[in-house]
Motif scaffolding. Structure first.
Motif, mmCIF file in Angstrom:
data_model
loop_
_atom_site.group_PDB
_atom_site.id
_atom_site.type_symbol
_atom_site.label_atom_id
_atom_site.label_comp_id
_atom_site.label_asym_id
_atom_site.label_seq_id
_atom_site.Cartn_x
_atom_site.Cartn_y
_atom_site.Cartn_z
ATOM 1 N N PHE A 1 9.994 -11.117 10.187
ATOM 2 C CA PHE A 1 9.390 -10.630 9.067
ATOM 3 C C PHE A 1 8.005 -9.752 9.242
ATOM 4 O O PHE A 1 8.036 -8.750 8.761
ATOM 5 N N SER A 2 7.185 -10.225 10.124
ATOM 6 C CA SER A 2 5.925 -9.718 10.058
ATOM 7 C C SER A 2 6.010 -8.347 10.592
ATOM 8 O O SER A 2 5.013 -7.519 10.604
ATOM 9 N N LEU A 3 7.129 -7.841 11.278
ATOM 10 C CA LEU A 3 7.357 -6.279 11.889
ATOM 11 C C LEU A 3 7.038 -5.454 10.611
ATOM 12 O O LEU A 3 6.389 -4.397 10.411
ATOM 13 N N SER A 4 7.328 -5.936 9.271
ATOM 14 C CA SER A 4 7.032 -5.096 8.069
ATOM 15 C C SER A 4 5.739 -4.930 7.721
ATOM 16 O O SER A 4 5.474 -3.836 7.144
ATOM 17 N N LEU A 5 4.782 -5.704 8.264
ATOM 18 C CA LEU A 5 3.410 -5.550 8.046
ATOM 19 C C LEU A 5 2.735 -4.817 8.801
ATOM 20 O O LEU A 5 1.575 -4.269 8.364
ATOM 21 N N ILE A 6 3.486 -3.968 9.763
ATOM 22 C CA ILE A 6 2.704 -2.831 10.513
ATOM 23 C C ILE A 6 2.646 -1.861 9.703
ATOM 24 O O ILE A 6 1.977 -0.770 9.815
ATOM 25 N N ALA A 7 3.483 -1.816 8.448
ATOM 26 C CA ALA A 7 3.200 -0.643 7.585
ATOM 27 C C ALA A 7 1.701 -0.559 7.301
ATOM 28 O O ALA A 7 1.006 0.545 7.111
ATOM 29 N N LEU A 8 0.996 -1.829 7.051
ATOM 30 C CA LEU A 8 -0.479 -1.719 6.768
ATOM 31 C C LEU A 8 -1.164 -1.244 7.897
ATOM 32 O O LEU A 8 -2.098 -0.696 7.460
ATOM 33 N N LYS A 9 -0.810 -1.365 9.380
ATOM 34 C CA LYS A 9 -1.692 -0.625 10.227
ATOM 35 C C LYS A 9 -1.432 0.936 10.077
ATOM 36 O O LYS A 9 -2.382 1.587 10.610
ATOM 37 N N ASN B 1 6.171 6.299 0.979
ATOM 38 C CA ASN B 1 7.280 5.294 0.944
ATOM 39 C C ASN B 1 6.828 4.109 1.653
ATOM 40 O O ASN B 1 6.614 3.743 2.950
ATOM 41 N N TYR B 2 6.306 3.031 0.818
ATOM 42 C CA TYR B 2 5.866 1.786 1.226
ATOM 43 C C TYR B 2 6.874 0.941 2.021
ATOM 44 O O TYR B 2 6.453 0.315 2.894
ATOM 45 N N ALA B 3 8.137 1.546 1.784
ATOM 46 C CA ALA B 3 9.116 0.684 2.572
ATOM 47 C C ALA B 3 9.436 1.003 3.776
ATOM 48 O O ALA B 3 10.156 0.396 4.636
ATOM 49 N N GLN B 4 8.568 1.845 4.356
ATOM 50 C CA GLN B 4 8.518 2.214 5.875
ATOM 51 C C GLN B 4 8.637 1.149 6.951
ATOM 52 O O GLN B 4 9.572 1.045 7.508
ATOM 53 N N GLY B 5 7.945 0.192 6.773
ATOM 54 C CA GLY B 5 7.569 -1.033 7.461
ATOM 55 C C GLY B 5 8.739 -1.904 7.431
ATOM 56 O O GLY B 5 9.418 -2.296 8.376
ATOM 57 N N VAL B 6 9.122 -2.159 6.189
ATOM 58 C CA VAL B 6 10.405 -2.931 6.129
ATOM 59 C C VAL B 6 11.589 -2.105 6.667
ATOM 60 O O VAL B 6 12.507 -2.947 7.324
#
Ligand SMILES: Nc1ncnc2c1ncn2[C@@H]1O[C@H](COP(=O)(O)OP(=O)(O)OP(=O)(O)O)[C@@H](O)[C@H]1O
Ligand SMILES: Nc1ncnc2c1ncn2[C@@H]1O[C@H](COP(=O)(O)OP(=O)(O)OP(=O)(O)O)[C@@H](O)[C@H]1O
Ligand SMILES: CC(C)C[C@H](N)C(=O)O
Ligand SMILES: [Mg+2]
Ligand SMILES: [Mg+2]
Lengths: 337, 274, 272, 358, 403
Positions: free
Chosen positions: A249-257, A40-45
Motif C-alpha cells: 500500500f505505501s507505494l501509493s503514498l509516493i504521490a505525496l512526494k 490526478n491524485y490517483a497517480q500514486g495508487v
C-alpha cells in the motif's frame, strides 16, 4: 573538513537520484494535467496498482482469489506459472490501457467541463476505488518485485571514487537505472507533446475542452491515450519503487512526494518534472544532512531538527512559487481582462 | 448577392427541437429550420433568443454544458445526428466556430490554426497550403503567428477562431457571431471571406448573428428567433424589406437610419411573442 | 483650442468641464509587442469620449492602464491635473473610476443582485466583526446600499432577473448587469469597453439610452470603446483613434469622419 | 404545490435580506433548532453521540470554515488537518496553562490562535493561485504536524508526544476528560456549531461575502472594481482559521480526549473536510452540514450493512468499503457536481413548479 | 457470549502487519469454538473493527464496540492504546497491549485496567543491549536507534539513554517519519557515522525500506536488530538474499511446529473458517496474534474460576487478567509447549516478566529462527523508570495508587 565536504557531495548525488525517483511519479501527473487540467491524485495508487498487477501476472496469481474462495468455498491462489518479466510488463500495459478506457468511459466523460476542483475530487474517489480493487484483486500482503534490476551499492563508482578521493561514494544501482529510464521517458514525452499532432491536440484539450471538441478533437481518444501513457509511467515508477521496498500500500503514498516536485517544476512541464525532482531531491537531502549533523542547528534551536523530509520539499517549493507562481517551467498564467 | 437559395437539397435539417439546460431551464421551444446545400442561412434574434443554443444542439456541444435535446431531431444529409460525437461531426464536414472565440490560450496562433486540421488526412502539404490561405485572409494574425493566442486582442482571436475552422476544410460551417467585437472594415472582410468560401469552395454556412444588417446582406435566407421560437423566416431580401425587421433589427425608420441619440425618450416595444 | 480647465456647453446643452484625466506619452510594451506607443490624450469632465481603432490597436490596453491593471513603461497619468502615483487597481477604483470589460467579467457564481451590490463595496465601511453580528450598523448599511442598487436595477430594467445567477443569463443581459455594477458605484469616470458588442440594433438603442441618461443625470464622464461607428458618431463628444499603438486622430466625430488617415486605417469607407 | 413561494410577499429589504426569505424555510429552521436543543439531548446515548453526533457537529464547524475559504473565497486549501491541529494544541496549552479559566474561552481563544496561524499561511495566496496554492497549503499541513511532533513544549514534554485533555467543567458538568455524559458534550459542541453557523451566514450574506465570492469568481475583475485582494483573501483565511481552530479544539478536547498529531490531524483529515464541502456543496452553509452528515454517516452505514447485516469477513468489507466510498464519491460528482446543496435547490425549484412544469 | 473486539487493520499502509496478527487472533477463538465449544462452554465472538492503524478510527471502533459487552481490547497500536487508557479505565474495560503501548502501564497500581504482559518496549530495549553485551564489550561503541517518529517509536529513547549512561555506549537517534518510504538520508547518515550497531523500532513499510537500505550500504545485518514489530517475514522478504542475518527481538516462539497448529488446521482451515485469506498461518505476526488470543482465553478461564460464572463481564475479565498465571504445563496442555515464558500477573505488576529472546532471519530457508533463550532484561534500571512515569501520570490524573 574535507571529509564533511565529501559527505555533503555524496548526499548531493544521492539527492539527485532520489529526485529522479520522485520525478518519475510526477511525470504521470504532468501528462494528465497537461491534457485535461485534471489534477490526478490517483497517480500514486496507479503506480501501486500497476506494480501489483505486474507482480500478480509474474507470479501467476489468480485475481480476486480471496473473494472467489470466500464465496465458492474453493481454494485457488495461483495458476502455477511464472511469466517472464518482459511479458508480464506487456500484460500490465494492456491492463493499464483498459484501465484508462474505463476511467474515461465511466468517469471523466461524464465530467467534461466541470471545475478543476470537482475533477480533482473525482480522482481522489478514483484513488480509493482503485486501492480497494487492488486489494481485492491481489491481496494486501507485501509482495517482492524482481524484474531483474540491479540493486545495492555500485562497486565501480565506490572503488573509482575511493581511489580518487580516498572516499568511496555510495550510489545505488537501482537509482542509476531509474535515471536512465527517466531521461529516456522525458525526452520521448517532450517530443510527443511538443511536436506531434496528438500532442498539440492534447494541449488544446487542456486549454479549452469545448473548443477542442468543436474542431473535431475527440476528447475520448485523447484522454484514453493520455491516461494510458500515464498508466505506463505509473508502471515504471511502480517498478522502481516496488523493487526498493516491496509492493504494498505505501507505494501509493509516493504521490505525496511528487506533489512538491510538480509545484516546483510547473504542473504542465515535462522537463519541469525532472528539474523539479532534482532540486527537491537534493534540497531535502542536503537540508536534512546539515540540520541533523551540524551542532549549529542544535545550539540554535535547543533541539536538532530532523525528519524534515515530509515538509521540507513543500516549503522549498512554496518559496520558489512565491517568485514564480507557475513553477519553474509551467505555462505562463495568462491574466487578462 | 444571391437572394434565392442556390439549391433545394436540404443538407441540414432541424426538426422542432426542444432544449433544456440543467434539467430545468427550457430554452428552445420547438425550433425548426433547413439549410440547403451551398446556402448561407442566417439565424437572427436578440440576446438570449437561443441562437447559440440552436447551433450547439446541431454540433453536439450541448452535452458538455449540461443541456439536452428533449424533443425533435437534427439530421445532416438525411442522417439523424442524435448521440453523435462532435468530433465525428467534424470528420463528416460540420464545424462550429464558437461564440466568444475560444482560442487555445497556451498554444501559439499558428498551433491554434493547426489544431483545426486535426481531422484531416490529406497530408502536410495540403495543410501547409491552407495555412497560407488563412494567412492571406487574415494578414494581421500572420504577424502574430508565434505569440500565444491568450495574449492577442479580441479581434485577433476572432480571426484565429475563424481561420482554425477553415483549416478543417469544412463542408458546413456553423458560425456564431463572427462579427462580434470586430472593427467595421474587418466585419466586411470576414463576411467577404464567408461569401468567398461559400462561392469558391461551395461551403454551406449557418450563421448566428446580431449584426442583422450585414448578415442579411450576405445571407440567402434568414430565420428570426425570439425566446426559443422561430417567429419569422424568409429569403433575406424579403426580410430586409419587412417593416418590423427594419425597425427592430436594422434600426431604420421610415426616414432612414435614426440616430442613437434620438431613441432616448421614446421607445416602442413590439414583440411577436412574449 | 480650449484651455485644460475651461468648460464649454455643447449644442444639445450639456456642460463639458475641464480636463479630469490626462494621459501623457504613454508607452506600453509586452515583451516585443508594443501595444501603446507614446500616446497622449485627455478626458474632460462630463464628456463622452470614444476610443476607436482596429483590432489589436491597444484600446483595451489603454483602459487597463487607466485602471491601473497595466503599468506603462513610459509616460504618466494625470488625474485632476496631478500626476497619479502608481496605484493598485483597487485603489484606482476607490478614486471613483468604474468600468466594464470587453470579455464580460461578471462574478458568475453570484446572483445579479449580488453582482450589482459589489459595485457598492467602496461605500460600505462596517468591519468584519460588525458584519459577523449583523444586527445594527452592518444591517443598516446593507439596506441603505441595497436601495441604491435597486434603483440602478430599475433604471437598467433588470428587476426580473435580480435573483438569477449570472451564469444563466444571455450575453446581452450580462452586459447590462456589468453596466449596472459599474454605475451603482456612482463613479466620476466610467470606462466602457465595447458595451454593445454582440447586440442587435434594438438592444444597442437601449444601451445608448442608458449611457446617455447616465451621462445626463449623474454627469458621469464616460470613456467608451466601440466598433459600431453609428454608435460612436452619434454618442460621443470627442473621439480618439488608435492604430497599432499609435494615435492617428483626435477630435469631434465630424473631424474624425473626414480624417483621411482614420478612413484608411479603420473605417475603410467614409462612414455616412 | 408542496413548496409555496407565491403569496409570501416582502415589503422591505430587511425581509428580503433574511437568511430564509421564504416562510416555509424559516419555520423548518426553527423546528430543527428546537429538536437539536430540546429533544436530542434527552434521547442521546453514548454510541450515537460518539459514532455520529459529535463528529458531525465538529466536522460541520470545520466544513463551514473550509467552505468560507474554498467555497466562498475560492482558495483551495489542503491544510485543514494542520490548522485543526493548531486549534487542538492551542486549546491544550491554554487548558493546562490556565486551568481556572472556563474551557469555553479556551476553545474560542484556540480559534483565535488558529486564525492568526492560518492567516500567516495564507500570505502566499497573494501570489499563488489555483492548484499551485492547494499544493502549497500542504506545506502548512506537513510543517505544522512536524512541528507539534518535534517541539516538546507543545505537548508539555510528555514522553509519548501525545496530548491528553484534562477534565474541565461547564456549569459544573464535565465536558472533557473520561467522565463526560453524552448529552453534555453534545450540547457543548452544538452551541459552538450554532454560533459558528450564524456568524458564517452573516458574513457570507453581506458585503464581506460578496468580496470573497468576487475574488473566487474572477480575481482580476474583482480587484479592478475595487476589492482589495490581500484583505479579502487574508480575511477569508482568518475567518476560516477561526472556525477550523474551534473544530480542532473540540475534536481534541471533547471528542477524542487525546491526540497524536500525525494521525489525527494528518493529510487524510484535510481531504475528508474538503470532501465534505464538495459533496455538500461549495459556497453553501447548508452544504457544509449536509456534507459532514453524509461523510460521517457513510462509514457507519457501510459497516452496518457489510459486517452486521451481510456478515462478510471484515477484510473484504474493509476493501469493499474503499471501493464503495470511491465509487460513491464519483457517482455523486457525476450526478451533481455542485453537491447536496444544489440537489436540494433543484428539488425545490422542481417542487415550486410542481405539478405544472414550464 | 464472550466478546473480544479486535481493532485490526487490513487496509492502509500498515495492513501487511495488521492482517496476520488479526488472522491469528481470530483463528484461535474460531478454533476454541469449534473444538471446545467456546471457553468454559460459552462461545467466543471476535468483533473485528478496521482502524487502519489510525488513532482516531481506533477510538471510533472502541466507542462502537464497547456497548456489545467487550471484555478486553487489543488495540494493536501504541497510539490507540494511549487514547483508550483513560476511556477504558472509566468504562471498566481491560486493555491488553501486548508488547506495545504505554510501557509504564506495567504498574498496575496506577493503571488498573491496562495490561502489557509479557514484555514491553523497555524490556525490548534492554534486551537488545543485553544481547549486544553478550556478543562483546559495548562500552565506547556506537549504537544508532532508527525509530518510527510517533508515540510508538519514541518509547525506548529514555531507556536507551539511561542504558547508555550505564554501559558507556554512544547513542544516536535517527527518526523516520511516517510512512518511511524514503530513508536515503537516514542511511547515508548511518553510512557516514558508521555505528557499530543499529536498533530499529519500525512498523510498516519503514521496516522493509530500512532492511533494504541497510543491505544497500552493506551494513552488516548481524549488527542490525529490530524490535519485535520489525521482525516479521514481511520486513525481510522484499530485500531477498541480502536480508540474511538480520535479527529481531521476540517474546514468543517462532514457526508452526506446535501441536496447536494441527488443531487450527483441522478445526479452522479445513472447515473453511480461516480468517482473511488463510495464508498467514505460522508467520511471526500470526503467531503473535494467536498468542494474544491464547492469553485472553486463559484470562477468561481464570476469571470464570474466580467468579464462578461462565459468561463473565468486563470487570470479571479484568480480575481474570490480573490473576493470570501461565506455566509450562499449561502451555504444553494448550499445544504450545515452550512457545512463551511462564509468568504470573499481579495487582502491582501488569507487565509480566519482561523476558526477551532473539531471532534471526535465514534468507535461504525463508524462516526466522530463535537464536537465544528468553532472558530477563535490566529491571533494576527499568522499574524505577516505570514507577516514575506512572506516578507522574497518577499525579496528573489524580489517580490514587491501589494495591
Ligand atoms: N449553460 C446554460 N445553462 C443554463 N441556461 C443557459 C445556458 N446557456 C444558455 N442558457 C440560456 O438559454 C437562453 C438562450 O441562450 P443562447 O446563448 O442560446 O442565446 P443567443 O441567442 O445565442 O444570445 P446571444 O445573442 O446573447 O448570444 C438564454 O436565456 C440563456 O440564459
Ligand atoms: N497581457 C498581454 N500580454 C501580451 N500582449 C498583450 C497583452 N495585452 C494585450 N496584448 C497585445 O497588445 C495589443 C493590443 O491589445 P488590445 O487588447 O489593447 O487591443 P484592442 O485595441 O482592445 O483590440 P480589440 O478591438 O480587438 O479588442 C494586441 O496585439 C495584444 O495581443
Ligand atoms: C503492532 C503495533 C502495536 C506496533 C506498533 N508499531 C505500535 O506500537 O504502535
Ligand atoms: Mg449566442
Ligand atoms: Mg479590446
Amino acid at each position: 573538513m574535507l571529509e564533511q565536504l565529501y559527505f555533503a557531495m555524496e548526499v548531493f548525488l544521492n539527492g539527485l537520484m532520489a529526485g529522479v525517483l520522485y520525478a518519475l511519479v510526477a511525470l504521470g501527473f504532468v501528462l494528465i494535467f497537461k491534457a485535461s487540467g485534471i489534477f490526478n491524485y490517483a497517480q500514486g495508487v496507479m503506480a501501486l496498482f500497476s506494480a501489483l498487477t505486474l507482480v500478480g501476472i509474474m507470479d501467476g496469481q489468480v485475481p480476486f482469489s480471496h473473494i472467489i474462495n470466500a464465496t465458492f468455498g474453493t481454494d485457488i491462489h495461483h495458476f502455477g506459472w511464472h511469466v517472464p518479466a518482459l511479458f508480464a510488463i506487456f500484460g500490465t500495459v494492456i491492463v493499464m490501457v483498459l484501465f484508462a478506457w474505463i476511467v474515461q468511459r465511466y468517469i471523466f466523460r461524464h465530467l467534461v467541463g466541470q471545475e478543476p476542483i470537482i475533477l480533482f475530487m473525482a480522482t481522489i474517489g478514483l484513488a480509493y476505488f482503485l486501492e480497494g480493487v487492488g486489494d481485492l484483486m491481489w491481496g494486501s500482503e507485501i509482495k517482492k518485485l524482481d524484474v531483474g534490476l540491479p540493486q545495492g551499492i555500485n562497486d565501480t563508482i565506490d572503488q573509482v571514487t575511493y581511489e580518487m578521493f580516498g572516499y568511496g561514494f555510495f550510489i545505488d544501482n537501482l537509482d542509476i537505472v531509474a535515471t536512465v529510464v527517466a531521461v529516456l521517458l522525458v525526452i520521448g514525452l517532450v517530443i510527443f507533446a511538443q511536436y506531434s499532432k496528438e500532442g498539440r491536440a492534447m494541449r488544446a484539450v487542456a486549454d479549452d475542452h469545448q473548443a477542442a471538441l468543436s474542431v473535431g478533437v475527440s476528447l475520448n481518444f485523447i484522454w484514453i491515450m493520455v491516461w494510458s501513457v500515464a498508466g505506463f509511467v505509473a508502471l515504471v515508477a511502480g517498478i522502481m519503487w516496488g523493487t526498493k521496498s516491496g509492493v504494498q500500500f505505501s507505494l501509493s503514498l509516493i504521490a505525496l512526494k511528487a506533489l512538491p516536485v510538480l509545484m516546483l517544476g510547473g504542473f504542465t512541464s515535462i522537463p519541469g518534472a525532472i528539474v523539479g525532482g532534482l532540486i527537491i531531491g537534493v534540497g531535502e537531502k542536503l537540508f536534512e544532512f546539515f540540520m541533523s549533523s551540524s551542532a549549529l542547528a542544535g545550539e540554535l534551536f535547543g533541539f536538532t531538527i530532523s525528519a524534515t523530509e515530509n515538509w521540507f520539499a513543500y516549503v522549498l517549493a512554496l518559496i520558489f512559487l512565491v517568485f514564480r507562481p507557475q513553477g519553474l517551467f509551467g505555462e505562463k498564467i495568462i491574466e487578462r481582462v | 448577392m444571391l437572394d434565392s437559395a442556390p439549391s433545394t437539397e436540404k443538407l441540414l435539417e432541424v426538426n422542432n427541437i426542444e432544449v433544456i439546460y440543467n434539467h430545468v431551464i427550457l430554452v428552445l421551444k420547438g425550433v425548426s429550420l433547413h439549410v440547403p446545400k451551398g446556402g448561407i442561412v442566417a439565424l437572427l434574434g436578440g440576446n438570449g433568443a437561443g441562437k447559440t443554443t440552436t447551433l450547439k444542439a446541431i454540433s453536439g456541444l450541448l452535452k458538455s454544458e449540461r443541456g439536452d435535446i428533449t424533443k425533435g431531431s437534427v439530421s445532416y444529409r438525411g442522417a439523424d445526428l442524435a448521440g453523435r460525437d462532435p468530433a465525428d461531426l467534424v470528420r463528416s464536414g460540420v464545424i462550429q466556430v464558437m461564440e466568444g472565440r475560444h482560442c487555445f490560450e497556451h498554444l501559439t496562433v499558428e498551433e491554434n490554426l493547426l489544431t483545426g486540421a486535426y481531422t484531416r488526412k490529406d497530408g502536410k502539404g495540403a495543410i501547409a497550403a491552407d495555412l497560407e490561405m488563412v494567412y492571406d485572409y487574415f494578414p494581421r494574425i500572420k504577424e502574430r503567428r508565434k505569440s500565444l493566442a491568450g495574449y492577442t486582442s479580441g479581434g485577433e482571436q476572432q480571426m484565429v477562431a475563424m481561420g482554425r475552422a477553415l483549416m478543417s476544410r469544412p463542408e458546413t460551417v456553423l458560425l456564431d457571431e463572427p462579427s462580434m467585437g470586430l472593427a467595421p472594415q474587418l466585419v466586411e472582410q470576414i463576411f467577404e471571406i464567408v461569401k468567398k468560401i461559400n462561392e469558391e469552395q461551395g461551403v454551406t454556412i449557418l450563421l448566428a448573428e446580431q449584426n442583422t444588417n450585414v448578415a442579411l446582406r450576405y445571407a440567402h435566407y434568414g430565420y428570426i428567433l425570439e425566446s426559443g421560437r422561430v417567429v419569422m423566416d424568409g429569403p433575406a431580401a424579403e426580410l430586409r424589406e419587412n417593416p418590423d425587421v427594419k425597425e427592430f433589427y436594422l434600426g431604420m425608420s421610415d426616414e432612414g437610419r435614426k440616430s442613437f441619440r434620438d431613441v432616448r425618450s421614446y421607445r416602442r416595444r413590439k414583440r411577436w411573442l412574449s | 483650442m480650449l484651455d485644460n480647465s475651461e468648460s464649454y456647453v455643447t449644442e444639445d446643452g450639456r456642460t463639458i468641464g475641464g480636463v479630469v484625466m490626462e494621459m501623457k506619452n504613454i508607452t506600453l510594451r509586452f515583451g516585443g509587442v508594443v501595444a501603446i506607443k507614446d500616446i497622449s490624450f485627455d478626458i474632460r469632465e462630463g464628456e463622452i469620449r470614444a476610443i476607436i481603432g482596429p483590432n489589436g490597436a491597444g484600446k483595451s490596453s489603454m483602459l487597463n492602464v487607466i485602471s491601473g491593471f497595466y503599468v506603462p513603461q513610459e509616460g504618466e497619468v494625470l488625474f485632476h491635473g496631478k500626476p497619479r502615483p502608481q496605484l493598485r487597481p483597487y485603489e484606482v477604483a476607490q478614486q471613483g473610476i468604474a468600468r466594464t470589460f470587453q470579455n464580460i467579467a461578471l462574478f458568475e457564481g453570484m446572483t445579479v443582485l449580488d453582482n450589482v451590490m459589489t459595485g457598492r463595496l467602496n461605500k460600505m465601511s462596517s468591519g468584519l466583526l460588525a458584519q459577523a453580528i449583523w444586527r445594527g450598523k452592518a444591517e443598516k448599511e446593507e439596506i441603505e446600499n441595497r436601495e441604491k442598487a435597486e434603483k440602478i436595477i430599475d433604471f437598467l430594467e433588470i428587476q426580473h432577473i435580480r435573483k438569477t445567477p449570472v451564469s444563466r443569463l444571455p450575453y446581452g443581459l450580462k452586459k447590462r448587469v456589468e453596466l449596472a455594477r459599474a454605475l451603482v458605484s456612482e463613479p466620476s469616470i466610467l470606462l466602457l469597453d465595447e458595451p454593445m458588442a454582440g447586440m442587435n440594433v434594438e438592444e444597442k438603442e437601449d444601451m445608448s439610452r442608458f449611457i446617455l441618461d447616465v451621462n445626463d443625470e449623474f454627469g458621469t464622464t464616460i470613456a467608451l470603446i466601440e466598433h459600431d461607428m453609428g454608435v460612436v458618431m452619434d454618442l460621443s463628444d470627442r473621439v480618439v483613434v488608435m492604430d497599432y499603438g499609435k494615435k492617428i486622430g483626435d477630435g469631434t466625430p465630424s473631424d474624425i469622419r473626414n480624417n483621411q488617415a482614420v478612413i484608411d486605417a479603420y473605417l475603410g469607407v467614409a462612414h455616412d | 404545490m408542496f413548496y409555496r413561494e407565491a403569496g409570501d410577499f416582502k415589503t422591505s429589504y430587511t425581509d428580503d435580506n433574511q437568511t430564509f426569505p421564504i416562510k416555509f424555510d424559516r419555520y423548518r429552521y426553527y423546528v430543527v433548532l428546537a429538536i437539536a436543543f430540546g429533544v436530542i439531548p434527552f434521547l442521546i446515548n453514548d454510541y450515537w453521540a460518539n459514532a455520529f453526533l459529535l463528529p458531525f457537529l465538529i466536522y460541520s464547524i470545520a466544513a463551514i470554515g473550509l467552505n468560507i475559504l474554498t467555497g466562498y473565497c475560492g482558495q483551495v486549501s489542503l491544510g485543514t488537518g494542520g490548522f485543526m491541529a493548531v486549534g487542538a494544541y492551542a486549546c491544550y496549552k491554554l487548558m493546562t496553562s490556565f486551568p481556572d479559566v472556563n474551557i469555553f474561552f479556551h476553545v474560542i481563544a484556540a480559534g483565535g490562535v488558529t486564525a492568526i496561524v492560518c492567516t500567516a499561511f495564507g500570505l502566499p495566496s497573494l501570489r499563488i493561485k489555483g492548484f499551485y496554492l492547494a499544493v502549497a497549503t500542504l506545506a502548512a499541513q506537513f510543517f505544522l504536524v512536524w512541528l507539534f511532533n518535534k517541539v516538546s513544549w507543545f505537548y508539555n514534554y510528555s514522553a509519548s508526544g501525545q496530548i491528553n485533555a484534562p477534565e474541565r467543567f461547564v456549569f459544573g458538568v464535565p465536558v472533557t476528560g473520561a467522565n463526560t455524559d453524552a448529552w453534555a458534550t453534545y450540547l457543548f459542541c452544538l452551541v459552538f456549531l450554532t454560533i459558528s453557523a450564524i456568524i458564517a451566514r452573516n458574513l457570507t450574506r453581506g458585503m464581506q461575502g460578496r468580496k470573497w465570492m468576487a475574488i473566487r469568481d474572477m480575481d482580476i475583475a474583482a480587484e479592478i472594481i475595487g476589492v482589495n485582494p490581500m484583505r479579502a483573501k487574508l480575511s477569508a483565511f482568518a475567518v476560516s482559521g477561526f472556525f477550523i481552530g474551534i473544530s480542532g479544539a473540540l475534536f481534541f478536547a471533547v471528542y477524542l480526549g487525546a491526540v497524536e498529531v500525525g494521525e489525527v490531524f494528518g493529510i487524510q483529515k484535510s481531504f475528508l473536510v474538503l470532501f465534505m464541502i464538495i459533496i455538500g456543496g461549495l459556497g453553501s452553509i447548508f452544504g457544509s452540514f449536509a456534507g459532514a452528515a453524509f461523510l460521517v454517516l457513510l462509514p457507519v452505514v457501510l459497516k452496518l450493512i457489510g459486517v452486521d447485516f451481510l456478515g462478510w469477513p471484515t477484510d473484504i468489507v474493509a476493501h469493499f468499503n474503499l471501493v464503495i466510498v470511491g465509487a460513491l464519491i464519483i457517482v455523486f460528482l457525476i450526478a451533481e457536481p455542485h453537491g447536496i446543496a444544489q440537489l436540494w435547490r433543484v428539488a425545490k425549484e422542481k417542487l415550486r413548479l410542481w405539478p405544472f412544469p414550464h | 457470549d464472550l466478546v473480544f473486539p479486535s481493532l485490526s487493520y487490513r487496509t492502509g499502509p500498515y495492513a501487511a502487519g495488521g492482517i496476520p496478527f488479526a488472522d491469528g487472533y481470530a483463528d484461535y477463538f474460531t478454533m476454541l469454538n469449534a473444538r471446545d465449544g467456546g471457553i468454559g462452554g460459552v462461545e467466543a465472538r471476535v468483533l473485528e473493527c478496521e482502524t487502519g492503524y489510525n488513532t482516531e478510527k481506533g477510538v471510533e471502533c472502541y466507542e462502537s464496540t464497547k456497548g456489545e459487552g467487550a471484555l478486553v481490547y487489543q488495540p494493536l497500536s501504541t497510539g490507540i492504546t494511549y487514547q483508550l487508557i483513560p476511556k477504558a479505565t472509566a468504562d471498566g474495560i481491560a486493555i491488553h497491549s501486548m508488547g506495545y503501548g504505554r510501557t509504564s502501564a506495567a504498574n498496575g497500581k496506577v493503571f488498573s485496567n491496562v495490561f502489557n504482559y509479557p514484555a514491553n518496549y523497555w524490556n525490548g530495549a534492554s534486551g537488545a543491549i543485553n544481547y549486544l553485551m553478550s556478543q562483546g564489550d559495548i562500552s565506547g561503541k556506537k549504537v544508532a536507534l532508527v525509530y518510527h517518529n510517533s508515540a510508538y517509536g519514541k518509547e525506548p529513547i529514555r531507556t536507551l539513554e539511561e542504558l547508555s549512561a550505564k554501559h558507556g555506549y554512544d547513542l544516536t537517534l535517527i527518526p523516520v517519519d511516517h510512512p518511511g518510504q524514503e530513508q536515503k538520508s537516514q542511511w547515508l547518515q548511518i553510512r557516514r557515522e558508521k555505528p557499530d550497531y543499529v536498533i530499529m523500532y519500525g512498523w510498516g513499510v519503514m521496516n522493509q525500506v530500512a532492511v533494504q537500505e541497510a543491505a544497500n550500504i552493506r551494513f552488516n545485518m548481524e549488527n542490525f536488530i529490530g524490535i519485535w514489530w520489525s521482525g516479521s517475514e514481511n520486513d525481510v522478504l522484499p530485500a531477498g538474499e541480502k536480508a540474511n542475518g538480520y535479527k529481531a527481538l521476540t517474546f514468543h516462539g517462532v514457526g508452526d511446529d506446535f501441536p496447536v497448529f494441527d488443531d487450527i488446521k483441522e478445526h479452522v482451515v479445513d472447515a473453511g473458517n480461516a480468517a482473511g485469506a488463510g495464508d498467514q498461518i505460522g508467520t511471526v505476526l500470526y503467531n503473535r496474534g494467536l498468542y494474544a488470543a491464547m492469553l485472553a482465553a486463559e484470562a477468561v478461564k481464570t476469571a470464570q474460576e474466580i467468579h464462578g460464572v461462565a459468561d463473565i463481564n468486563a470487570a470479571q475479565m479484568r480480575d481474570g487478567m490480573e490473576a493470570l498465571e501461565i506455566t509450562e504445563d499449561k502451555m504444553a496442555a494448550l499445544g504450545l509447549p515452550g512457545f512463551g515464558p511462564s509468568f504470573k500477573v499481579s495487582c502491582e505488576n501488569h507487565g509480566g516478566p519482561g523476558l526477551v529472546g532473539m531471532t534471526q532471519w535465514d534468507a535461504a530457508a525463508k524462516e526466522w529462527t530463535l537464536i537465544s533463550d528468553f532472558s530477563p532484561s535490566d529491571m533494576d534500571l527499568i522499574q524505577p523508570l516505570i514507577d516514575e512515569d506512572s506516578m507522574a501520570y497518577a499525579a496528573e490524573n489524580k489517580i490514587e495508587p491501589s494495591c
